[in-house]
Design a protein around this motif. Structure first.
Motif, short mmCIF file in Angstrom:
data_model
loop_
_atom_site.label_atom_id
_atom_site.label_comp_id
_atom_site.label_asym_id
_atom_site.label_seq_id
_atom_site.Cartn_x
_atom_site.Cartn_y
_atom_site.Cartn_z
N CYS A 196 34.14 52.90 38.04
CA CYS A 196 35.68 52.55 37.91
C CYS A 196 36.04 51.72 39.19
CB CYS A 196 36.60 53.55 37.79
SG CYS A 196 38.15 53.04 37.06
N TYR A 197 36.66 50.44 39.13
CA TYR A 197 37.09 49.80 40.30
C TYR A 197 38.51 49.81 40.12
CZ TYR A 197 32.41 48.09 41.62
OH TYR A 197 31.22 47.84 41.74
N HIS A 198 39.66 50.85 41.09
CA HIS A 198 40.94 50.75 40.77
C HIS A 198 41.18 49.79 41.48
CE1 HIS A 198 40.37 54.87 38.98
NE2 HIS A 198 39.63 55.16 40.00
N THR A 199 42.19 48.96 40.89
CA THR A 199 42.43 47.76 41.50
C THR A 199 43.91 47.65 41.70
OG1 THR A 199 40.49 46.54 40.41
CG2 THR A 199 42.46 45.16 41.43
N TYR A 200 44.49 47.74 43.13
CA TYR A 200 45.90 47.57 43.26
C TYR A 200 46.42 46.24 43.80
CZ TYR A 200 44.59 52.77 44.24
OH TYR A 200 44.22 53.92 43.89
N PHE A 201 47.64 46.12 43.11
CA PHE A 201 48.22 44.78 43.54
C PHE A 201 49.44 45.00 44.17
CE2 PHE A 201 45.86 44.33 39.52
CZ PHE A 201 45.06 43.25 39.70
N SER A 202 49.78 44.14 45.13
CA SER A 202 51.03 44.40 46.08
C SER A 202 51.47 43.11 46.59
CB SER A 202 50.69 45.53 47.33
OG SER A 202 49.78 44.97 47.95
N GLY A 203 52.69 43.28 47.15
CA GLY A 203 53.11 42.03 47.77
C GLY A 203 53.28 40.77 46.73
N ALA A 204 53.21 39.70 46.94
CA ALA A 204 53.41 38.46 46.20
C ALA A 204 52.53 38.59 44.90
CB ALA A 204 52.92 37.03 46.82
N LYS A 205 51.26 39.24 44.96
CA LYS A 205 50.29 39.41 44.00
C LYS A 205 50.77 40.42 42.58
CE LYS A 205 46.70 37.03 45.14
NZ LYS A 205 46.52 35.61 44.50
N ALA A 206 51.73 41.37 43.22
CA ALA A 206 52.54 42.13 42.39
C ALA A 206 53.81 41.42 41.77
CB ALA A 206 52.98 43.45 42.86
N LYS A 207 54.27 40.40 42.32
CA LYS A 207 55.39 39.65 42.05
C LYS A 207 55.11 38.90 40.85
CE LYS A 207 58.67 41.48 44.74
NZ LYS A 207 59.65 42.46 44.05
N ILE A 208 53.81 38.43 40.73
CA ILE A 208 53.36 37.69 39.69
C ILE A 208 53.40 38.36 38.18
CG2 ILE A 208 51.24 36.47 38.72
CD1 ILE A 208 50.52 36.06 41.50
N ILE A 209 53.45 39.60 38.31
CA ILE A 209 53.53 40.64 37.07
C ILE A 209 54.74 39.99 36.19
CG2 ILE A 209 53.77 42.72 36.26
CD1 ILE A 209 52.12 43.68 38.20
N GLU A 210 55.90 39.91 36.90
CA GLU A 210 57.15 39.46 36.53
C GLU A 210 57.16 38.23 35.82
OE1 GLU A 210 59.99 39.72 39.80
OE2 GLU A 210 59.88 42.04 39.71
N SER A 211 56.27 37.37 36.13
CA SER A 211 56.12 35.90 35.48
C SER A 211 55.18 35.86 34.17
CB SER A 211 55.84 34.72 36.28
OG SER A 211 54.54 35.09 37.10
N ILE A 212 54.03 36.87 34.35
CA ILE A 212 52.95 36.67 33.23
C ILE A 212 53.39 37.65 31.90
CG2 ILE A 212 51.23 36.07 34.53
CD1 ILE A 212 50.21 38.87 34.72
#
Length: 224
Positions: free
Chosen positions: A196-212
C-alpha cells in the motif's frame, strides 16, 4: 654503505607517499562529487536519501515532521505529494477476498491512525470518505503524477480498490488542509500479496480538492 641505502630508500618513499596522498585526495573528491550528484538527482526526483532532504522537500512541515520517523519508507516527496510505502499490507489472499481483506488490514495500519491523531492535535478535523472519492482524488489531484508514478504497470497497479478510503483534513473554517489517499500494487494470481502506498497531499495540492469535489459529492460519499 648502509647510510647510502637508507637515503636511497627515503628517496623512493617520498614520491610513493605523494602518489598515495594524491590518490586519497582524488578518491575523497570523487566520492564527494558522486555524493553531490546523487543528492541532486534524489532531490530532483523527489526521492529523499536522508531525513533532512525529506524535510527540505516538504511543503507542510508539521505534517512532514509527523512522518519523518518513517522517512526511509518514503517512496516520493515533492510539490505537496508524499507517498509512503507499506510493504505486504496483504499476503496470501484469494482474489474474492482481496477487497474486504484490504479494508480490514488498512484499518489496522498505523499510518491512517497517526494521520488522524496528528490532524486533531493541530486543532483540525478529519473526515473519512469512500473509495469513489479515493479513486477520483488520486486520479485528479495531480493527473501527471498519477500517470507516471502509479500506472507504470497497468495490470497490477490501481487505486480503485473497492474498500479503499480517503481522508481529508479540514481547518476550523472548513477549508482543506491536507488529505490521505491510498494506492495499491498487487502481485500474484491466486495467492495475492499487496503493498500500500499511503499518499499524503498538502499545500497547493490539497487545495485542489476544493475544486474537484463539490460539498454534496463529499457528503454523499462519507464513509461510516
Amino acid at each position: 654503505m648502509a647510510g647510502l641505502l637508507i637515503a636511497d630508500i627515503n628517496k623512493i618513499k617520498k614520491p610513493i607517499i605523494k602518489i598515495g596522498l594524491l590518490a586519497l585526495v582524488s578518491a575523497y573528491l570523487l566520492t564527494g562529487c558522486t555524493q553531490q550528484v546523487t543528492d541532486k538527482m534524489a532531490f530532483k526526483n523527489g526521492q529523499p536519501n536522508s531525513e533532512k532532504m525529506f524535510m527540505d522537500l516538504s511543503e507542510d512541515k508539521e505534517l512532514s515532521a509527523s512522518l519523518s520517523k518513517n522517512w526511509n519508507k518514503i517512496d516520493y516527496n515533492k510539490k505537496g505529494i508524499t507517498t509512503l510505502k507499506e510493504l505486504n499490507i496483504l499476503t496470501g489472499v484469494k482474489p474474492l477476498e482481496f477487497a474486504p481483506s484490504f479494508l480490514v488490514n488498512y484499518e489496522k495500519s498505523i499510518y491512517p491512525k497517526e494521520y488522524i491523531e496528528f490532524a486533531q492535535k493541530r486543532g483540525n478535523t478529519v473526515k473519512k470518505y469512500n473509495r469513489i472519492i479515493n479513486k477520483k482524488g488520486m486520479d485528479k489531484i495531480d493527473p501527471y503524477f498519477s500517470a507516471t508514478h502509479f500506472y507504470e504497470d497497468m495490470k497490477n497497479s490501481y487505486q480503485g480498490v473497492v474498500s479503499a478510503p480517503f481522508y481529508i483534513e479540514f481547518d476550523k473554517d472548513g477549508r482543506v488542509v491536507s488529505a490521505l489517499g491510498s494506492y495499491v500494487y498487487k502481485s500474484g494470481k491466486y495467492d495475492i500479496r499487496a503493498d500500500c502506498y499511503h499518499t499524503y497531499f498538502s499545500g497547493a495540492k490539497a487545495k485542489i480538492i476544493e475544486s474537484i469535489f463539490t460539498k454534496k459529492e463529499l457528503e454523499d460519499n462519507l464513509a461510516f
